[in-house]
Design a protein around this motif. Sequence first.
Motif, PDB file in Angstrom:
ATOM      1  N   ASP A 111     -10.365   1.318  -5.672  1.00 20.02           N
ATOM      2  CA  ASP A 111     -11.068   0.087  -6.029  1.00 20.02           C
ATOM      3  C   ASP A 111     -10.399  -1.177  -5.502  1.00 20.02           C
ATOM      4  O   ASP A 111     -11.056  -2.216  -5.393  1.00 20.02           O
ATOM      5  CB  ASP A 111     -11.206  -0.012  -7.554  1.00 20.02           C
ATOM      6  CG  ASP A 111     -12.202   0.993  -8.105  1.00 20.02           C
ATOM      7  OD1 ASP A 111     -12.975   1.564  -7.312  1.00 20.02           O
ATOM      8  OD2 ASP A 111     -12.213   1.208  -9.333  1.00 20.02           O
ATOM      9  N   ASP A 112      -9.095  -1.122  -5.195  1.00 13.86           N
ATOM     10  CA  ASP A 112      -8.402  -2.298  -4.670  1.00 13.86           C
ATOM     11  C   ASP A 112      -7.940  -2.081  -3.235  1.00 13.86           C
ATOM     12  O   ASP A 112      -7.009  -2.735  -2.761  1.00 13.86           O
ATOM     13  CB  ASP A 112      -7.198  -2.650  -5.549  1.00 13.86           C
ATOM     14  CG  ASP A 112      -6.126  -1.557  -5.528  1.00 13.86           C
ATOM     15  OD1 ASP A 112      -6.447  -0.413  -5.123  1.00 13.86           O
ATOM     16  OD2 ASP A 112      -4.975  -1.843  -5.915  1.00 13.86           O
ATOM     17  N   ASP A 168      -5.509   3.845  -0.814  1.00 13.48           N
ATOM     18  CA  ASP A 168      -5.488   2.420  -1.110  1.00 13.48           C
ATOM     19  C   ASP A 168      -5.457   1.567   0.162  1.00 13.48           C
ATOM     20  O   ASP A 168      -5.352   0.342   0.096  1.00 13.48           O
ATOM     21  CB  ASP A 168      -4.347   2.044  -2.060  1.00 13.48           C
ATOM     22  CG  ASP A 168      -2.964   2.361  -1.523  1.00 13.48           C
ATOM     23  OD1 ASP A 168      -2.853   2.840  -0.383  1.00 13.48           O
ATOM     24  OD2 ASP A 168      -1.987   2.126  -2.259  1.00 13.48           O
ATOM     25  N   ARG A 227       0.838  -1.203   0.000  1.00 11.57           N
ATOM     26  CA  ARG A 227       0.000   0.000   0.000  1.00 11.57           C
ATOM     27  C   ARG A 227       0.875   1.256   0.000  1.00 11.57           C
ATOM     28  O   ARG A 227       2.040   1.208   0.367  1.00 11.57           O
ATOM     29  CB  ARG A 227      -0.914   0.031   1.231  1.00 11.57           C
ATOM     30  CG  ARG A 227      -1.766  -1.233   1.442  1.00 11.57           C
ATOM     31  CD  ARG A 227      -2.878  -1.356   0.423  1.00 11.57           C
ATOM     32  NE  ARG A 227      -2.483  -2.089  -0.763  1.00 11.57           N
ATOM     33  CZ  ARG A 227      -3.269  -2.216  -1.835  1.00 11.57           C
ATOM     34  NH1 ARG A 227      -4.469  -1.639  -1.856  1.00 11.57           N
ATOM     35  NH2 ARG A 227      -2.858  -2.906  -2.865  1.00 11.57           N
ATOM     36  N   ARG A 281     -10.522  -6.601   1.751  1.00 10.12           N
ATOM     37  CA  ARG A 281      -9.950  -5.991   0.557  1.00 10.12           C
ATOM     38  C   ARG A 281     -11.053  -5.765  -0.462  1.00 10.12           C
ATOM     39  O   ARG A 281     -11.923  -6.616  -0.657  1.00 10.12           O
ATOM     40  CB  ARG A 281      -8.856  -6.873  -0.060  1.00 10.12           C
ATOM     41  CG  ARG A 281      -8.200  -6.181  -1.276  1.00 10.12           C
ATOM     42  CD  ARG A 281      -6.856  -6.757  -1.594  1.00 10.12           C
ATOM     43  NE  ARG A 281      -6.178  -5.963  -2.628  1.00 10.12           N
ATOM     44  CZ  ARG A 281      -4.891  -6.005  -2.862  1.00 10.12           C
ATOM     45  NH1 ARG A 281      -4.106  -6.762  -2.141  1.00 10.12           N
ATOM     46  NH2 ARG A 281      -4.353  -5.268  -3.835  1.00 10.12           N
ATOM     47  N   ARG A 282     -10.978  -4.626  -1.104  1.00  9.14           N
ATOM     48  CA  ARG A 282     -11.980  -4.275  -2.119  1.00  9.14           C
ATOM     49  C   ARG A 282     -11.667  -5.008  -3.416  1.00  9.14           C
ATOM     50  O   ARG A 282     -10.515  -5.098  -3.827  1.00  9.14           O
ATOM     51  CB  ARG A 282     -11.969  -2.773  -2.345  1.00  9.14           C
ATOM     52  CG  ARG A 282     -13.304  -2.214  -2.803  1.00  9.14           C
ATOM     53  CD  ARG A 282     -13.346  -0.719  -2.683  1.00  9.14           C
ATOM     54  NE  ARG A 282     -14.718  -0.239  -2.688  1.00  9.14           N
ATOM     55  CZ  ARG A 282     -15.039   1.041  -2.589  1.00  9.14           C
ATOM     56  NH1 ARG A 282     -14.108   1.956  -2.462  1.00  9.14           N
ATOM     57  NH2 ARG A 282     -16.301   1.401  -2.593  1.00  9.14           N
ATOM     58  N   THR A 283     -12.695  -5.496  -4.033  1.00 13.60           N
ATOM     59  CA  THR A 283     -12.511  -6.344  -5.223  1.00 13.60           C
ATOM     60  C   THR A 283     -13.207  -5.780  -6.457  1.00 13.60           C
ATOM     61  O   THR A 283     -13.406  -6.475  -7.430  1.00 13.60           O
ATOM     62  CB  THR A 283     -13.050  -7.755  -4.952  1.00 13.60           C
ATOM     63  OG1 THR A 283     -14.430  -7.677  -4.542  1.00 13.60           O
ATOM     64  CG2 THR A 283     -12.258  -8.455  -3.877  1.00 13.60           C
ATOM     65  N   ARG A 284     -13.582  -4.503  -6.395  1.00 12.26           N
ATOM     66  CA  ARG A 284     -14.250  -3.943  -7.583  1.00 12.26           C
ATOM     67  C   ARG A 284     -13.413  -2.837  -8.210  1.00 12.26           C
ATOM     68  O   ARG A 284     -12.449  -2.377  -7.632  1.00 12.26           O
ATOM     69  CB  ARG A 284     -15.624  -3.408  -7.218  1.00 12.26           C
ATOM     70  CG  ARG A 284     -15.635  -2.176  -6.326  1.00 12.26           C
ATOM     71  CD  ARG A 284     -17.043  -1.817  -5.934  1.00 12.26           C
ATOM     72  NE  ARG A 284     -17.110  -0.493  -5.329  1.00 12.26           N
ATOM     73  CZ  ARG A 284     -18.140  -0.090  -4.607  1.00 12.26           C
ATOM     74  NH1 ARG A 284     -19.164  -0.872  -4.384  1.00 12.26           N
ATOM     75  NH2 ARG A 284     -18.156   1.134  -4.111  1.00 12.26           N
TER      76      ARG A 284
END
Length: 206
Positions: free
Chosen positions: A133-134, A104, A29, A203-206
Amino acid sequence: MPDALPNAPSCERNRDAILAVLQRHFGDRRHVLEVGSGTGQHAVHFAAAMPGLHWHCSDRVEHLPGIRAWLTHAGLPNTSPATELDVATGPWPRPSAAPGARFDAAFSANTLHIMGWPEVVAMFAGLDHALADDAVLAVYGPFNRGGAYSSESNRRFDDWLKARDPRSAIRDFEAVDALARGIGLALLEDAAMPANNRCIVWRRTR
């Protein structure tokens, strides 16, 4: 430690256990938003241990002088000036080193059980717009499972919280996880911490 700096003994006790989790998930990050930086002790400890990560403190206005004192005392090159943030009203900050970008990573410790539930909902709604987004989100504190306390000490702590402020309470993991999933976050780790706390990472996956 100078006497003028605010001191939360719990930060000294839990910081290394939390750091071990953050090092597993924040290693790649670059810009982390801390929601509810409190005294600022966590910020300087984590920023010193992870020099490749730029740490951005935020909290309600009454906590900013103490956070600023810790940041000044530490003098770290990878911390930004503390920003005022009330999760219920915003505005939510952006990475100071990358204008127009989104964070992030985000971290919050011992906040969800202090806020009222509407503020917890507002926090995740704000993170929806503040996070890339990640992005990776890590939250530390006590949690219930299926409405049940994980220990008798947590039950007593919850009674104390509600006597102090009826809006406060230890939150159910399932309810918080639903808010996280609602903004595109998937569970990565649910790590046991000292004193019956957890450090939960999504964790964001979109």
